[in-house]
Scaffold this motif. Structure first.
Motif, PDB file in Angstrom:
ATOM      1  N   THR A 384       0.796  -1.232   0.000  1.00 51.54           N
ATOM      2  CA  THR A 384       0.000   0.000   0.000  1.00 51.54           C
ATOM      3  C   THR A 384       0.830   1.284   0.000  1.00 51.54           C
ATOM      4  OG1 THR A 384      -0.147  -0.010   2.416  1.00 51.54           O
ATOM      5  CG2 THR A 384      -1.905  -1.137   1.201  1.00 51.54           C
ATOM      6  N   THR A 385       2.150   1.192   0.175  1.00 50.02           N
ATOM      7  CA  THR A 385       2.987   2.393   0.244  1.00 50.02           C
ATOM      8  C   THR A 385       4.100   2.322  -0.794  1.00 50.02           C
ATOM      9  OG1 THR A 385       4.576   1.479   1.831  1.00 50.02           O
ATOM     10  CG2 THR A 385       2.581   2.502   2.732  1.00 50.02           C
ATOM     11  N   GLU A 386       4.734   3.462  -1.043  1.00 47.60           N
ATOM     12  CA  GLU A 386       5.869   3.527  -1.972  1.00 47.60           C
ATOM     13  C   GLU A 386       6.993   2.609  -1.519  1.00 47.60           C
ATOM     14  OE1 GLU A 386       7.780   5.185  -5.457  1.00 47.60           O
ATOM     15  OE2 GLU A 386       5.727   5.333  -4.698  1.00 47.60           O
ATOM     16  N   SER A 387       7.271   2.598  -0.233  1.00 50.10           N
ATOM     17  CA  SER A 387       8.324   1.729   0.302  1.00 50.10           C
ATOM     18  C   SER A 387       7.990   0.259   0.084  1.00 50.10           C
ATOM     19  CB  SER A 387       8.519   2.016   1.795  1.00 50.10           C
ATOM     20  OG  SER A 387       9.437   1.098   2.369  1.00 50.10           O
ATOM     21  N   GLN A 388       6.734  -0.093   0.306  1.00 46.35           N
ATOM     22  CA  GLN A 388       6.331  -1.488   0.159  1.00 46.35           C
ATOM     23  C   GLN A 388       6.363  -1.946  -1.294  1.00 46.35           C
ATOM     24  OE1 GLN A 388       2.523  -1.314   2.130  1.00 46.35           O
ATOM     25  NE2 GLN A 388       3.349  -2.089   4.065  1.00 46.35           N
ATOM     26  N   ILE A 389       6.008  -1.071  -2.238  1.00 40.65           N
ATOM     27  CA  ILE A 389       6.059  -1.501  -3.633  1.00 40.65           C
ATOM     28  C   ILE A 389       7.502  -1.634  -4.092  1.00 40.65           C
ATOM     29  CG2 ILE A 389       5.938   0.772  -4.755  1.00 40.65           C
ATOM     30  CD1 ILE A 389       4.079  -0.519  -6.829  1.00 40.65           C
ATOM     31  N   PRO A 414       3.704   5.549 -12.184  1.00 46.60           N
ATOM     32  CA  PRO A 414       3.488   6.268 -10.923  1.00 46.60           C
ATOM     33  C   PRO A 414       2.252   5.776 -10.180  1.00 46.60           C
ATOM     34  CG  PRO A 414       2.741   7.585 -12.765  1.00 46.60           C
ATOM     35  CD  PRO A 414       3.397   6.369 -13.362  1.00 46.60           C
ATOM     36  N   GLU A 415       2.111   6.267  -8.957  1.00 47.91           N
ATOM     37  CA  GLU A 415       0.998   5.862  -8.095  1.00 47.91           C
ATOM     38  C   GLU A 415      -0.332   6.439  -8.575  1.00 47.91           C
ATOM     39  OE1 GLU A 415      -0.251   6.174  -3.363  1.00 47.91           O
ATOM     40  OE2 GLU A 415       1.813   6.540  -3.990  1.00 47.91           O
ATOM     41  N   ASP A 416      -0.302   7.413  -9.431  1.00 47.42           N
ATOM     42  CA  ASP A 416      -1.489   8.099  -9.914  1.00 47.42           C
ATOM     43  C   ASP A 416      -2.551   7.100 -10.399  1.00 47.42           C
ATOM     44  OD1 ASP A 416      -3.386   9.692 -11.080  1.00 47.42           O
ATOM     45  OD2 ASP A 416      -2.077  10.481 -12.671  1.00 47.42           O
ATOM     46  N   LEU A 418      -5.164   7.532 -11.979  1.00 35.25           N
ATOM     47  CA  LEU A 418      -5.673   7.847 -13.314  1.00 35.25           C
ATOM     48  C   LEU A 418      -4.886   7.108 -14.396  1.00 35.25           C
ATOM     49  CD1 LEU A 418      -6.236  11.713 -13.011  1.00 35.25           C
ATOM     50  CD2 LEU A 418      -7.880   9.868 -12.642  1.00 35.25           C
ATOM     51  N   GLN A 419      -3.664   6.674 -14.054  1.00 29.43           N
ATOM     52  CA  GLN A 419      -2.823   5.978 -15.022  1.00 29.43           C
ATOM     53  C   GLN A 419      -2.800   4.466 -14.801  1.00 29.43           C
ATOM     54  OE1 GLN A 419       1.055   7.833 -15.846  1.00 29.43           O
ATOM     55  NE2 GLN A 419       0.423   9.605 -14.629  1.00 29.43           N
ATOM     56  N   GLY A 420      -3.510   3.994 -13.783  1.00 33.02           N
ATOM     57  CA  GLY A 420      -3.442   2.581 -13.427  1.00 33.02           C
ATOM     58  C   GLY A 420      -4.479   1.727 -14.117  1.00 33.02           C
ATOM     59  N   SER A 421      -4.395   0.436 -13.856  1.00 28.26           N
ATOM     60  CA  SER A 421      -5.302  -0.554 -14.454  1.00 28.26           C
ATOM     61  C   SER A 421      -6.280  -1.073 -13.401  1.00 28.26           C
ATOM     62  CB  SER A 421      -4.474  -1.709 -15.024  1.00 28.26           C
ATOM     63  OG  SER A 421      -5.270  -2.667 -15.653  1.00 28.26           O
ATOM     64  N   PRO A 422      -7.585  -1.194 -13.727  1.00 32.56           N
ATOM     65  CA  PRO A 422      -8.210  -1.055 -15.032  1.00 32.56           C
ATOM     66  C   PRO A 422      -8.048   0.356 -15.607  1.00 32.56           C
ATOM     67  CG  PRO A 422      -9.718  -2.112 -13.495  1.00 32.56           C
ATOM     68  CD  PRO A 422      -8.578  -1.576 -12.694  1.00 32.56           C
ATOM     69  N   TYR A 423      -7.534   0.416 -16.836  1.00 29.38           N
ATOM     70  CA  TYR A 423      -7.263   1.693 -17.475  1.00 29.38           C
ATOM     71  C   TYR A 423      -8.552   2.427 -17.831  1.00 29.38           C
ATOM     72  CZ  TYR A 423      -2.620  -0.358 -17.896  1.00 29.38           C
ATOM     73  OH  TYR A 423      -1.402  -0.942 -17.613  1.00 29.38           O
ATOM     74  N   ASP A 424      -8.418   3.734 -17.908  1.00 23.77           N
ATOM     75  CA  ASP A 424      -9.518   4.609 -18.326  1.00 23.77           C
ATOM     76  C   ASP A 424     -10.719   4.521 -17.387  1.00 23.77           C
ATOM     77  OD1 ASP A 424      -7.997   5.280 -20.638  1.00 23.77           O
ATOM     78  OD2 ASP A 424      -8.702   3.445 -21.612  1.00 23.77           O
ATOM     79  N   GLN A 434      -1.977   0.866  -3.944  1.00 26.37           N
ATOM     80  CA  GLN A 434      -1.027   0.532  -5.009  1.00 26.37           C
ATOM     81  C   GLN A 434      -1.598  -0.479  -6.002  1.00 26.37           C
ATOM     82  OE1 GLN A 434       1.922   2.015  -5.354  1.00 26.37           O
ATOM     83  NE2 GLN A 434       1.911   3.153  -3.427  1.00 26.37           N
ATOM     84  N   PHE A 435      -2.865  -0.874  -5.839  1.00 29.22           N
ATOM     85  CA  PHE A 435      -3.418  -1.949  -6.667  1.00 29.22           C
ATOM     86  C   PHE A 435      -3.366  -1.630  -8.155  1.00 29.22           C
ATOM     87  CE2 PHE A 435      -7.219  -3.529  -8.943  1.00 29.22           C
ATOM     88  CZ  PHE A 435      -6.921  -4.881  -8.951  1.00 29.22           C
ATOM     89  N   LYS A 436      -3.867  -0.460  -8.551  1.00 32.18           N
ATOM     90  CA  LYS A 436      -3.916  -0.132  -9.974  1.00 32.18           C
ATOM     91  C   LYS A 436      -2.506   0.020 -10.549  1.00 32.18           C
ATOM     92  CE  LYS A 436      -7.217   2.401 -11.702  1.00 32.18           C
ATOM     93  NZ  LYS A 436      -8.134   3.543 -12.007  1.00 32.18           N
ATOM     94  N   ARG A 437      -1.588   0.443  -9.712  1.00 32.63           N
ATOM     95  CA  ARG A 437      -0.195   0.603 -10.152  1.00 32.63           C
ATOM     96  C   ARG A 437       0.458  -0.761 -10.372  1.00 32.63           C
ATOM     97  NH1 ARG A 437       4.247   3.814  -6.426  1.00 32.63           N
ATOM     98  NH2 ARG A 437       5.659   4.498  -8.115  1.00 32.63           N
ATOM     99  N   VAL A 438       0.303  -1.658  -9.392  1.00 28.84           N
ATOM    100  CA  VAL A 438       0.860  -3.005  -9.521  1.00 28.84           C
ATOM    101  C   VAL A 438       0.246  -3.714 -10.728  1.00 28.84           C
ATOM    102  CG1 VAL A 438       1.032  -5.279  -8.449  1.00 28.84           C
ATOM    103  CG2 VAL A 438       1.404  -3.223  -7.069  1.00 28.84           C
ATOM    104  N   ALA A 439      -1.056  -3.572 -10.901  1.00 32.93           N
ATOM    105  CA  ALA A 439      -1.730  -4.215 -12.023  1.00 32.93           C
ATOM    106  C   ALA A 439      -1.187  -3.715 -13.361  1.00 32.93           C
ATOM    107  CB  ALA A 439      -3.233  -3.962 -11.943  1.00 32.93           C
TER     108      ALA A 439
END
Length: 561
Positions: A384-389, A414-416, A418-424, A434-439
């Motif tokens: 869930t955090t930058e350190s953990q990812i 990035p963590e944003d 808006l850029q993560g998945s599911p996209y759009d 961090q889910f959308k970022r990891v995905a």
């Protein structure tokens, strides 16, 4: 016609999901059931008469052994060709799956019911009766095909993360029926192959013995069988298209890399759904999993641990394998059992072979689902955090990555939300911070970026078509997740028509379908399937996340797993 099909799929999300899960429900009916015919079809293989079944103008011959049983001392050895058939037999049901590894699901509490159902009903939760004696092949053909018909052949390689899967999951009868209605009849073939450690054992011992990538070798043996016998069913051995999804598509791509890109006349085209040459390294990278099996099976004291593993009782060995990390384990797509460079089937890492041009120069179709990584990110919700990812990527996903490359990777992704998945999907679907970022990272690293890397290296050398499936985007948290495009081919969608025409004409285009432009680096067009009643098929371009994928590809090339 296609708009009507799409309309039915899009009546509602539950309807879409029901159709998707229904695909597996039908497949789970022990074996494909056909109506009792008045006259059972037969085919002559060597001196044996093989009896199949007949239904609605389609004949099926199921569960035919194509190699000697990989049991006893043949365990962890290259497949051996079957002896000439000398005894007549019935081929009316599919054979057992090769030994499977149960997928242990992450905790799904709190997820909407439709999401939990989608995961629980996915390909990775489907297990079948299994047995070490599992190397069988199935042939489904037009009933009126004769040894002089010389029909094109589609050879299906199933997916399942190299851990699960069986030909029983798919009813190819619909593909053949559709091909007949199009006036371009094809023959459908599917094969079992060894998965988990039975098919992808990896270590220095395995490398020295030359017995790596046995699952790929099984597929190769099945393709040789097709060359020898498909004519008896009415097929043309010079018109074979290999086709797969997920690890099956990865397998197809690796078949294109074997023997320096020489197909040996085994196939003339390839159709890949969610799978390309992946960033894997040497077979010794799997040593820790091999050592664990040796320890858990009591072979640690043996002077020849590989020989010892061949003598371990099946139940004992399988129990030990089941303790290894599965596809839904915390390390996710950094799989325990998967193809690796062995010096025999793969002379170098897959992506380096692509760079070296050691790829079969044949027409190909290759595509992905939009949200490939979401399904595989459910096990990382505690990140869930930058350190953990940072810790996760370095310890679980890319263990050899440098701090500098890790900085580059996390800047590119990035963590944003808006850029993560599911996209759009904007600020929605934030299952964890961090889910959308990891995905996004997982989906691009294993599926999207390798596809783009392959196509960019092959552009100008051979005919290429590529697609993107965005259907099912409204499913919470998962979106257009991995394997949803199967509905579009086995569920009677447009992709089946493109497949059939591609296998027949080496070009997916034809009347009644949206024109599909070829893919080149100068014009990287994608045939895109979307959730739209009026415009379900659109033309887009393969330029999304370009800088991010370029950075990711460079990193994975230097840090193969």
């Amino acid at each position: 016609m296609h708009s009507q099909n799409t309309s039915r799929e899009l009546d509602s999300l539950p309807s879409f999901l029901a159709m998707y899960l229904g695909l597996w429900t039908v497949a789970l009916q022990a074996a494909v059931v056909f109506a009792s015919p008045l006259t059972d079809p037969t085919v002559q293989l060597d001196s044996a008469t093989v009896t199949g079944t007949l239904s609605k103008g389609v004949s099926s011959f199921l569960g035919i052994p194509f190699a000697k049983p990989p049991t006893g001392d043949r365990r962890f050895r290259l497949p051996e060709p079957i002896d000439p058939y000398s005894t007549s037999f019935s081929a009316t049901s599919m054979g057992p799956a090769c030994p499977q590894q149960p997928a242990k699901l992450p905790i799904l509490t709190g997820l909407p019911a439709e999401v939990a159902n989608a995961v629980e009903g996915s390909i990775f939760q489907v297990l079948f009766p299994d047995d070490e004696d599992c190397l069988t092949i199935n042939i489904i053909k037009p009933a009126d095909a004769t040894p002089t018909s010389e029909l094109p052949v589609v050879a299906w390689i199933f997916g399942g993360g190299f851990e699960v899967g069986s030909t029983q999951m798919y009813d190819g009868k619909g593909i053949v029926e559709r091909s007949i209605s199009l006036g371009q009849p094809v023959i459908y073939v599917s094969m079992n192959y060894r998965v988990t450690a039975f098919g992808f054992l990896a270590s220095k011992e395995v490398k020295e013995a030359g017995v790596g990538n046995l699952g790929l070798q099984d597929q190769r043996e099945a393709l040789r069988w097709i060359q020898k016998y498909i004519g008896a069913f009415g097929g043309d051995p010079t018109k074979v298209t290999i086709w797969g999804e997920s690890s099956g598509a990865i397998s197809v791509s690796l078949q294109m890399l074997a023997d320096g890109g020489d197909t040996k006349g085994l196939f003339r085209a390839a159709f890949m759904q969610s799978g390309s040459p992946i960033p894997v390294g040497d077979i010794t990278n799997g040593q820790k999993y091999y050592d664990a099996l040796v320890q858990e099976t009591g072979c640690a004291g043996s002077s020849d641990t590989l020989s010892c593993l061949r003598t371990v009782p099946f139940a004992t060995l399988k129990a030990a394998i089941n303790e290894s990390p599965g596809i839904f384990a915390y390390q996710s797509l950094n799989l325990a059992w998967l193809p690796r460079t062995d010096g025999v089937f793969l002379s170098d890492t897959p992506q380096k072979l692509v760079q070296q041009g050691k790829v079969a120069k044949i027409p190909i179709v290759s595509g992905d689902c939009d949200d490939e990584g979401t399904l595989f990110s459910l096990s990382t919700l505690n990140v869930t955090t930058e350190s953990q990812i940072r810790t996760y990527v370095k310890t679980e996903f890319l263990p050899t990555i440098s701090d500098a490359d890790l900085d580059t990777l996390l800047k590119a992704y990035p963590e944003d939300p808006l850029q993560g998945s599911p996209y759009d999907t904007g600020i929605f679907n934030i299952l964890s911070f961090q889910f959308k970022r990891v995905a996004s990272v997982l989906g691009d690293a294993v599926f999207q970026a390798p596809r783009r890397f392959l196509l960019s290296n092959l552009s100008g050398k051979q005919k290429i078509w590529s697609f993107l499936s965005k259907r099912g985007k409204s499913l919470p948290f998962l979106g257009a997740f991995h394997a949803t495009d199967l509905l579009n081919v086995y569920g009677g969608g447009e992709l089946a028509d493109y497949l059939i025409r591609f296998a027949t004409n080496l070009d997916p285009n034809g009347s009644g379908s949206t024109s599909w432009p070829e893919y080149t680096t100068a014009s990287p067009t994608l045939l895109t399937f979307v959730d739209s009643i009026f415009f379900p098929v659109q033309i887009t371009h393969d330029t999304y996340r370009k800088d991010a994928m370029d950075a990711l590809t460079k990193i994975t090339l230097e840090n193969p797993v």
